[in-house]
Design a protein around this motif. Structure first.
Motif: not given
Length: 201
Positions: A153-154, A183-185, A100-106, A141-142
């Motif tokens: 979390x996203x 709240x649902x998340x 997730x860290x790699x994807x957020x930075x991208x 969504x993916x």
């Protein structure tokens, strides 16, 4: 207090029937999704079809495009979740923090790049929020279609930012909807994480 109530009543009266229908379908979608029920996808498809038009009308072009994407992903999600025998539904999954860290930075620079492009085509005071919600929602969504638990979390962050964006654009009911999505998340993440742990055990 009376002024606040009067303002909320006026805002409610300004909501279109289509927005109310979209909100009801969206609530059904997120509730079913949190429970891992494949019927979330038809509800999501119908809701996003309505929102595609609504967001275009209030000058949120990226949100309109995002909902077109949601429609496609609703079809894909329905298909993907039904690829496994109905008695053995598609398993829940988890990914490590590094993933997730790699994807957020991208995704952050991609959002800024989209803003630079959009400024030449669209006039909007909130183009950065619009673009960031679009990019991160595409990815989240993916992850959902793959039943990866951390996608919730996203959405916790996306829902708060999107709720603010919709509220200031006059889509008050939709803004409240997205704030409630937080709240649902939280609920969805707990459900999916526990399910993933149970399957691993």
């Amino acid at each position: 207090m009376n002024d606040v109530c009067a303002q909320l009543l006026m805002q409610w009266q300004q909501q279109s029937l289509w927005e109310i229908v979209a909100v009801i379908l969206a609530l059904a979608y997120v509730w079913l999704a949190a429970r891992g029920n494949r019927l979330c996808w038809p509800a999501g498809f119908a809701s996003t079809a309505i929102y595609t038009v609504l967001f275009w009308k209030v000058s949120l072009p990226f949100q309109s495009l995002l909902n077109l994407y949601y429609m496609v992903m609703a079809v894909y999600g329905w298909w993907n979740w039904n690829q496994v025998n109905s008695s053995e539904p598609k398993p829940f999954q988890q990914r490590r923090l590094a993933f997730h860290g790699v994807w957020v930075m991208a995704l952050v620079p991609i959002s800024y790049g989209l803003v630079q492009f959009a400024e030449h085509w669209f006039v909007s005071a909130h183009v950065l929020l619009d673009a960031a919600v679009l990019i991160f929602s595409l990815f989240a969504t993916y992850l959902m279609t793959q039943k990866i638990a951390e996608h919730w979390l996203y959405w916790m962050v996306i829902d708060v930012v999107a709720g603010y964006l919709y509220w200031i654009q006059g889509l008050y009911l939709t803004g409240i909807l997205f704030f409630s999505y937080f709240i649902f998340s939280v609920y969805g993440y707990i459900q999916w994480r526990n399910a993933a742990h149970s399957q691993a055990a």
